[in-house]
Enzyme design. Structure first.
Site, PDB file in Angstrom:
ATOM      1  CG  ASP A  94     -23.204   7.161  12.478  1.00 42.21           C
ATOM      2  OD1 ASP A  94     -22.277   7.805  11.944  1.00 42.21           O
ATOM      3  OD2 ASP A  94     -24.173   6.686  11.848  1.00 42.21           O
TER       4      ASP A  94
HETATM    5  N1  URA Z   1     -23.326   3.268   8.566  1.00 43.30           N
HETATM    6  C1  URA Z   1     -24.005   4.127   9.368  1.00 43.30           C
HETATM    7  O1  URA Z   1     -25.046   4.634   9.011  1.00 43.30           O
HETATM    8  N2  URA Z   1     -23.481   4.399  10.574  1.00 43.30           N
HETATM    9  C2  URA Z   1     -22.333   3.841  11.050  1.00 43.30           C
HETATM   10  O2  URA Z   1     -21.923   4.113  12.180  1.00 43.30           O
HETATM   11  C3  URA Z   1     -21.661   2.945  10.205  1.00 43.30           C
HETATM   12  C4  URA Z   1     -22.179   2.674   8.959  1.00 43.30           C
END
Ligand code: URA
Length: 236
Positions: free
Chosen positions: A104
């Site tokens: 993310d």
């Molecule tokens: N899980 C999440 O919620 N975000 C990420 O970036 C990676 C794993």
């Protein structure tokens, strides 16, 4: 292989562009300046060359680890922030290096990138159950019940069955190390929310047996060499 073709295979542009670099005296091979675009070299992995003084070795395929900073998107067409691909040099983009899965925009840490389609397939496949370890900073103190719920499995919306963490340890009151073996959208945030808490910060520490080196600054990347790839593949 002719030098201009070799350079092209390494991401330095079209054959005319590579020829121009070579003729301008900007390329060395095995430590020697070579300004003949048609000079023949065996394109073996590990052959040293340089372009404008940047030392490189020939690589059939490239494997990288980036320490992803926050406010970068793992997309070629980012919506709100710059792309992680803007942190790579042009020759790697020309080679069509791609992220292996996504983090993310507000997640930091280990992001793998490669131009090896088979590698992307292997490391993105849920069947392989490759462990990925995250340091999760939670909004509220993490209690034993929440840890037990994460380990036992939490039910997420749109999922047919509960998803369990492969590991979960408390490091401090609000910090846990969580291991997951799947790569679903917002997985860690959704799991922590389902356990009754909230993710405030998320950092990926490792994939398989490869741990992001503490010396790699945010926003920087490193080559993954044979030893790193062997560690990566070492699961469990
Ligand atoms: N899980 C999440 O919620 N975000 C990420 O970036 C990676 C794993």
């Amino acid at each position: 292989m002719e030098l201009e073709r070799l350079l092209r295979s390494q991401g330095f542009g079209s054959r005319p562009e590579c020829r121009a670099l070579i003729c301008a005296g900007r390329v060395t091979v095995a430590g020697e300046l070579c300004d003949d675009p048609y000079a023949e070299f065996e394109p073996v992995d590990g052959l040293p060359f340089s372009v404008d003084g940047l030392p490189l070795v020939v690589r059939k395929l490239v494997y990288l680890a980036m320490n992803k900073p926050t406010d970068y998107e793992c997309s070629h067409k980012p919506k709100h922030h710059p792309s992680v691909y803007s942190l790579l040099p042009r020759f790697l983009l020309t080679r069509d290096v791609q992220a292996v899965g996504r983090l993310d925009e507000d997640t930091t840490g280990l992001l793998l990138l490669t131009d090896d389609g088979q590698f992307i397939h292997t490391y993105s496949s849920p069947k392989k159950k490759i462990p990925k370890v995250y340091e999760v900073t939670a909004k509220h103190p993490v209690d034993d019940e929440q840890i037990a719920a994460l380990l036992a499995g939490v039910q997420l919306n749109d999922e047919p069955a509960p998803i369990a963490a492969a590991g979960c340890e408390r490091v401090s009151e609000r910090l846990i190390r969580l291991t997951v073996t799947e790569g679903k959208y917002h997985l860690v945030k959704r799991m922590v929310a389902a356990a009754g808490n909230r993710v405030e910060a998320l950092h990926r520490v490792s994939v398989g047996g490869f741990v992001l080196p503490a010396t790699l600054p945010l926003g920087e990347w490193m080559w993954l060499e044979a030893g790193d790839l062997a560690r990566l593949a070492h699961v469990g």
